[in-house]
Design an enzyme around this catalytic site. Structure first.
Site, PDB file in Angstrom:
ATOM      1  N   HIS A   1       0.874  -3.813   6.704  1.00  0.00           N
ATOM      2  CA  HIS A   1       1.665  -5.025   7.302  1.00  0.00           C
ATOM      3  C   HIS A   1       1.386  -4.545   8.755  1.00  0.00           C
ATOM      4  CE1 HIS A   1       5.896  -6.861   7.054  1.00  0.00           C
ATOM      5  NE2 HIS A   1       4.855  -7.682   7.528  1.00  0.00           N
TER       6      HIS A   1
ATOM      7  N   HIS B   1       2.527   3.268  -1.477  1.00  0.00           N
ATOM      8  CA  HIS B   1       3.759   2.477  -0.719  1.00  0.00           C
ATOM      9  C   HIS B   1       3.840   2.505   0.600  1.00  0.00           C
ATOM     10  CE1 HIS B   1       8.524   1.340  -0.776  1.00  0.00           C
ATOM     11  NE2 HIS B   1       8.166   1.896   0.390  1.00  0.00           N
ATOM     12  N   GLU B   2       3.547   3.695   1.249  1.00  0.00           N
ATOM     13  CA  GLU B   2       3.475   3.860   2.520  1.00  0.00           C
ATOM     14  C   GLU B   2       2.384   3.050   3.173  1.00  0.00           C
ATOM     15  OE1 GLU B   2       6.194   4.815   4.287  1.00  0.00           O
ATOM     16  OE2 GLU B   2       7.095   5.566   2.471  1.00  0.00           O
TER      17      GLU B   2
END
Length: 709
Positions: free
Chosen positions: A499, A492-493
């Protein structure tokens, strides 16, 4: 292991591609000879070698900023940034309307953010109190300057002249125009268009809101005390003793004793008059500020520019989702009630303190998921190699560990990763602060330390981020082993980090994760889908002792176990999001915050409100996610749609990976979020589409379900 050896054999080819790109004049940065395979960097022996290397490789300050070799350096860095900002303000005010105006504004934003963002991280994560204190002071001082700049009439006029000139604005590219409009939005929400008296009021409200947020946030974590004689003697040992009092610092949601959970719930959530007063003032102040600058409610102001766009869309989304979930949630509650009757026949009524515990019991009973059986397959080095392999196949990106200089990192176990594209070269850096240490916050999060942007000299300013986790250290006999939840959090991180690395915008004001909240979680949640796909997991999950791959049925059972009581879990999130919307809706509120909590809980959740409790006083997300708590659900809906439509068939599809980068990651916040989603899905999703995506995720996989039956 064979897998690591395979990865090491593959590395020189990636390095060669990067070198060839540089030779071909594609602007690729030089490949560092101090890079090593990412998995090896998290191996205990390699760590020691790396530390010895880093001590001998020169000295610098935090993140390579020379001034930050000592706490006093924050004052120096801050003074330098403020001096530069004064010059840039003068330049902006004297420059004729054109794209240069936007570039100067972005330079101004970048100079202040480079100190403020870095300080934002250091103030909570640095082990040295003096560094934390200096960073806190820098944050306050930069924040004050930003508030002043947001109400600087002359500075605003230079931007207004640009946006009022139709000939000039029509010549701007879409990204430049959007960034100009975003800067103007910052001015307007600070009350720039008001007369001087109202402008001062807006500034004072902003300052007061900031103080109230800090005070409220502190209050959400403070323990409650109770006379120990009030509690039965046999459960007192569960709480911290302090003289004749017991401290209750949380909900003890995983405790098997129903009485302990009930006591913790009623004591920890007992209303605190000061905290209640803070919340009421915070909500009223936010509403006053929103109305002062021209919005009906704070929610209208907060949702400007988001995917949802307005509170009405959020209300529709939450109500339709709640309707679709209601029957499933009811079934979940019935299953939990039966389990409670089985384990505690004397008291079988399902209460709010039962939900987390009994849903966990049901998962364990149905799928026998013991995290201890999974951990040996998820060593940190293997998980990092898995991410490296996935990014390489999907996006042409490799992760390399790079030696750090003395003073560059705040703890000796922090690792620095270089993110390298096969043709574009070095894209940026990720500092991995993964391990537990005293006084380190127990939260998994991503921090932007420096945003990417195109500099005035034509070079690209590389983004720098920190990923913070709370993983256990390796032991003499074993590397760091992750539970399935820890592995999913790592993915997730890392979604946020990618991004940041790939949102290569011209302006740092919209770099990477600097985009609307209901879009910012899409890349990170999408990575959770990859983390739960056997084809991805099978590439890296190996037993650290035997090299045996993780059996497919173990992955399938783990994924299916997450669907047990998932409707009730989602219903709880809908309740929180609806409560947040009402609190930030029309003021004055028709009832007290506690009465609103009771009504909303009954409408959107289903388990009864417990008298003399005030859960809202522990709702810390009201600070950072005010009027935006729905964002997590909406982001998950988009991520689900992207996964099913684009990656479920082949999670390594390079063409889809490139489309994902081009349509969703590359723009940061420089493009309207709904347009990015449309570009990826090649259709415009409706509220019903969002709801259907979330609900369909709750359906059991038929093959696994039959096999277990």
């Amino acid at each position: 292991s064979a897998m690591l050896a395979g990865c090491r054999r593959a590395l020189p080819a990636a390095l060669c591609r990067a070198l060839r790109a540089r030779a071909a004049g594609q602007g690729c940065r030089a490949v560092s000879t101090s890079w090593c395979p990412v998995g090896a960097a998290f191996d205990a022996k390699q760590q020691q070698q790396q530390l010895r290397g880093s001590a001998a490789s020169g000295e610098t300050g935090l993140f390579g900023v020379p001034e930050l070799s000592c706490p006093e350096g924050f004052q120096e860095a801050q003074d330098k940034a403020l001096q530069e900002s004064e010059q840039l303000v003068q330049e902006a005010c004297s420059t004729p309307p054109g794209p240069e105006t936007v570039m100067i504004f972005d330079q101004l934003s970048d100079g202040l953010c480079r100190v403020a963002d870095l300080a934002d991280f250091v103030k909570i994560a640095h082990p040295d109190f003096a560094f934390r204190e200096a960073a806190e002071e820098a944050c306050r001082n930069i924040g004050t300057v930003v508030e002043k700049l947001n109400t600087d009439v002359e500075l605003c006029q230079s931007l207004r002249r640009l946006l009022a000139d139709e000939i000039v604005t029509s010549s701007l590219d879409p990204e430049t125009r959007r960034v100009a409009e975003l800067f103007m939005f910052d001015f307007e929400i600070s009350g720039i268009h008001l007369d001087e008296e109202k402008r001062k009021k807006a500034v004072n409200l902003n300052v007061r809101i900031l103080d109230l947020c800090n005070e409220f946030l502190t209050g959400t974590h403070l323990p409650n005390k109770i006379d120990k004689h009030v509690l039965p003697e046999h459960i007192r040992y569960n709480f911290t003793a302090e003289g004749n009092y017991l401290q209750v610092a949380g909900l003890h949601a995983d405790c098997p004793d129903d009485l302990v959970r009930e006591a913790a719930y009623k004591i920890f959530l007992y209303p605190n008059a000061e905290q209640l007063s803070r919340l009421e003032e915070l909500l009223a102040s936010r509403n006053s500020l929103a109305q002062l600058v021209g919005y009906d409610t704070f929610a209208h102001r907060a949702l400007q520019g988001t995917m949802a766009k307005n509170p009405e869309t959020v209300r529709q989304f939450l109500e339709k989702l709640s309707d679709q979930l209601s029957k499933r949630t009811q079934k979940d509650f019935e299953m939990m009630t039966k389990m409670k009757m089985k384990l505690n026949p004397q008291n079988s009524k399902l209460m709010p303190w039962d939900h987390p515990y009994y849903s966990g019991v049901l998962r364990a009973e149905r799928y026998n998921i013991d995290p201890g059986l999974y951990c040996p397959f998820f060593s940190l080095g293997a998980c990092m190699e898995g991410l490296n392999s996935l990014f390489s196949q999907l996006l042409g990106i490799s992760l390399y560990a790079e030696q750090t200089q003395r003073g560059e990192v705040w703890s000796e176990d922090v690792r620095k990763l270089a993110v390298v594209h096969e043709t574009e070269g070095l894209l940026g850096y990720i500092y991995c602060d993964f391990f537990q240490r005293p006084d380190k916050p127990h939260q998994d999060c991503h921090f932007t330390v420096r945003g990417g942007r195109l500099r005035e000299n034509g070079e690209y300013q590389l983004p720098v981020v920190v990923l913070m986790l709370s993983l256990p250290h390796s032991t003499r006999g074993a590397p760091t082993l992750l539970s399935p939840g820890m592995m999913e959090n790592l993915f997730h991180e890392m979604g946020h980090a990618m991004h940041s690395m790939l949102g290569r915008t011209r302006y740092q004001h919209v770099t990477g994760t600097r985009c609307p909240t209901d879009f910012a979680e899409v890349p990170s949640i999408l990575m959770e889908y990859f983390a739960n796909d056997y084809r991805v997991v099978n590439q890296f999950a190996r037993h650290y002792k035997t090299g045996q791959p993780l059996p497919k049925n173990m992955v399938s059972r783990l994924c299916e176990s997450k669907k047990v009581c998932a409707a009730a879990d989602m219903q709880l999130q809908v309740f929180y999001a609806a409560l947040d919307q009402i609190y930030h809706g029309k003021h004055p509120l028709k009832k007290s915050t506690t009465e609103i909590l009771k009504e909303t809980q009954e409408k959107f959740y289903g388990l009864p409100y417990v008298p003399n409790t005030a859960w809202q006083l522990r709702f810390s997300h009201l600070v950072g996610y005010g009027a935006k708590y729905y964002s997590y659900l909406m982001s998950r809906a988009v991520a689900s749609m992207v996964w099913k439509q684009c990656f479920a068939q082949d999670p390594f599809d390079r063409a889809m990976g490139e489309r994902y980068r081009r349509e969703m990651l590359a723009h940061g916040g420089g493009k309207e979020p709904i347009l990015m989603v449309q570009g990826m899905l090649q259709k415009s999703p409706s509220v019903e589409d969002f709801v259907d995506a979330l609900v369909s995720d709750l359906d059991h996989d038929f093959e696994t379900f039959i096999m277990d039956s």
